[in-house]
Structure formats: C-alpha cells, structure tokens
Enzyme design. Structure first.
Site, PDB file in Angstrom:
ATOM      1  N   ARG A  22      19.603  33.618 -27.861  1.00  0.00           N
ATOM      2  CA  ARG A  22      20.615  33.602 -28.924  1.00  0.00           C
ATOM      3  C   ARG A  22      20.185  34.485 -30.095  1.00  0.00           C
ATOM      4  NH1 ARG A  22      21.969  27.285 -29.779  1.00  0.00           N
ATOM      5  NH2 ARG A  22      21.728  27.904 -31.950  1.00  0.00           N
ATOM      6  N   LYS A  73      19.721  18.478 -28.582  1.00  0.00           N
ATOM      7  CA  LYS A  73      21.095  17.970 -28.772  1.00  0.00           C
ATOM      8  C   LYS A  73      22.004  18.446 -27.637  1.00  0.00           C
ATOM      9  CE  LYS A  73      21.560  19.820 -32.902  1.00  0.00           C
ATOM     10  NZ  LYS A  73      20.185  20.362 -33.110  1.00  0.00           N
ATOM     11  N   ARG A 121      26.736  17.892 -40.195  1.00  0.00           N
ATOM     12  CA  ARG A 121      25.454  18.479 -40.528  1.00  0.00           C
ATOM     13  C   ARG A 121      25.065  18.265 -41.984  1.00  0.00           C
ATOM     14  NH1 ARG A 121      22.926  22.849 -37.177  1.00  0.00           N
ATOM     15  NH2 ARG A 121      24.383  22.593 -35.505  1.00  0.00           N
ATOM     16  N   ARG A 146      13.820  29.331 -25.329  1.00  0.00           N
ATOM     17  CA  ARG A 146      15.155  28.957 -24.838  1.00  0.00           C
ATOM     18  C   ARG A 146      15.901  30.177 -24.297  1.00  0.00           C
ATOM     19  NH1 ARG A 146      19.041  25.789 -28.651  1.00  0.00           N
ATOM     20  NH2 ARG A 146      18.565  27.484 -30.073  1.00  0.00           N
ATOM     21  N   ARG A 149      16.791  27.948 -40.547  1.00  0.00           N
ATOM     22  CA  ARG A 149      17.621  26.859 -39.996  1.00  0.00           C
ATOM     23  C   ARG A 149      16.911  25.519 -40.137  1.00  0.00           C
ATOM     24  NH1 ARG A 149      18.290  29.191 -34.253  1.00  0.00           N
ATOM     25  NH2 ARG A 149      19.052  27.099 -33.743  1.00  0.00           N
TER      26      ARG A 149
END
Ligand code: AP5
Ligand code: MG
Length: 208
Positions: A154, A13, A88, A122, A165
C-alpha cells in the site's frame, strides 16, 4: 450483530474482520478499503482522500460518516455488520451511536514495534485480501490465493507514513477504548498471538 473493530495499524482489523464476516454472514465494511477503491476509480472522493491518506492523516469526519451511513442503509446490513476502521475518534463514535447502536467494540491491541514489523511485510491485492511475506504468506509468492491478482504494498505503508498513522492512532483513536469500556461494550483481545488464536479469542468472547 452490530460489531466494530478498533486497534492500531497492523493489529489485524482487516484480517479478523474478513474471518468474522464469513463466520457470521455479515458484511465487512472497511473505510480504508472504500477509500482505496475510490482512489483506484479516480472518483471525486478518491481525489480528495488520496493526499490525506498518503500523509497518514484522517479524512474529515463528515465525509467519512456520510460514506458509512449510506453503506449501513444497504440491505445486507439488516442482520448486522462489522466495521473496520470506523469510528476512529470520539466525534465519529458519537455520530455512529446517534444513528445505530453498537453491540460490541472489539479492541485488538498490539505494540507499535509489532505494528511496524507487520505493516512493512504486508502485501495486498486489488480486492483487499491481505497477506504478510513471512507471517501469513500466500501459497504462491506475489499472487493472491483468492482472486489470483498480483500483490503489492500500500502507498501509505512507507515507514515515515506508518509513524504518522501510529501517532494519529495514539492521539485520536485510543480514547475510544475508554469510551466503549464506559458503555460496557468493549471486548479486549491480545493481538500479539497467531491469527487463528486471535480469531478464537474474539469468537469466544462474542459468544460468551
Ligand atoms: P485503514 O485501511 O483502516 O488502515 P489502518 O487503520 O492503518 O489499519 P491497517 O489496514 O494498516 O491494519 P489492520 O489492522 O487492518 O491490519 P491487517 O489485518 O491488514 O485506513 C487507511 C487510511 O484511510 C487511514 O490512515 C485514514 O487516512 C483513512 N481512514 C480510514 N478510516 C477512516 C476514518 N474512519 N476516518 C478518517 N479517515 C479514515 O494486518 C496487517 C499485517 O499483519 C498483514 O500483513 C497481516 O497478514 C498481518 N497479521 C495480521 N494479524 C496477524 C497476527 N495475529 N500475527 C501475525 N501477523 C498478522
Ligand atoms: Mg486494514
């Protein structure tokens, strides 16, 4: 061009929203980035959001919509915007549609296994530029190409938080695909292709 991107964690995204923002000259608005900036600045919102995000849960709808509404009223959104991570759930989608009309909802699909692999690798800088250690590496390891800031992982990218998540995605966010399909606004994109191919597919469908 009022756009939004939905899809599971790690589907791209943020990666695609940044490219679309540059191509069409519309702002990229990421609720996740706004929360992370507030956590960094230690604001009241940041204090409230930090625990929720690190537990992999959703920040309450009224708070999140309040932020989006305020942001969408800013001048740079007059010719359009691209929302990344909002809405969401169905409740947030209803709040948004009662305020501004969406033109296209881009649904980027990836399987959970790919999502976990991507998130594990990531790396991001403080300004939200996103890389992957092998799939999308920076020119110099550990340093952002754009702003030369150090790259880090993160806090909500730990394996146990990723699983939570993804569960929230399947329960709360996935129903948005049917919601926007029924409104005739969905653009379905296969997210398990190279970044440039995903981008080309999105642009082709937007400009059809
Ligand atoms: P948020 O920051 O939005 O996180 P997310 O939805 O979990 O999505 P990610 O940012 O993890 O993934 P992405 O799809 O952006 O992928 P990316 O481009 O980085 O939200 C964080 C938290 O904030 C939420 O959990 C929640 O607590 C809260 N929150 C946010 N919005 C909310 C809302 N509306 N309501 C309530 N709470 C909210 O790519 C991932 C990796 O893959 C990168 O390394 C990238 O380089 C690589 N990559 C991308 N595309 C490709 C490709 N095609 N091929 C190979 N690698 C790729
Ligand atoms: Mg993101």
């Amino acid at each position: 061009m009022n756009l939004l991107i939905i899809g599971p964690q790690g589907c791209g995204k943020g990666t695609q929203a940044k490219r679309l923002s540059l191509k069409y000259g519309i702002p990229h608005i990421s609720t996740g980035d706004i929360f992370r900036e507030n956590i960094k600045q230690k604001t009241e919102l940041g204090k409230l959001a930090e625990d929720i995000i690190n537990q992999g849960k959703l920040v309450p709808d009224d708070i999140t919509f309040g932020i989006i509404k305020k942001r969408l009223l800013e001048d740079d959104c007059k010719n359009g915007y691209i929302l990344d991570g909002f809405p969401r759930n169905i409740e947030q989608a209803d709040m948004l549609e009662g305020f501004l009309e969406t033109e296209f909802a881009i649904n980027i699909s990836t399987k959970d296994k790919e999502a976990i692999n991507r998130i594990a690798g990531r790396r991001t800088c403080i300004n939200g530029h996103v890389y992957h250690v092998t799939l999308n590496p920076p020119k110099k390891m550990g340093v952002c190409d754009v702003c030369q800031k150090p790259l880090f992982q993160r806090d909500d990218d730990k394996p146990e938080t990723i699983r939570k998540r993804l569960k929230v995605y399947h329960e709360k966010t996935k129903p948005l695909i049917e919601h926007y399909t029924n409104l005739g606004k969905i653009i379905d994109i296969n997210g398990e292709q190279p970044i440039e191919k995903v981008f080309k597919d999105i642009v082709k469908k937007l400009e059809r």
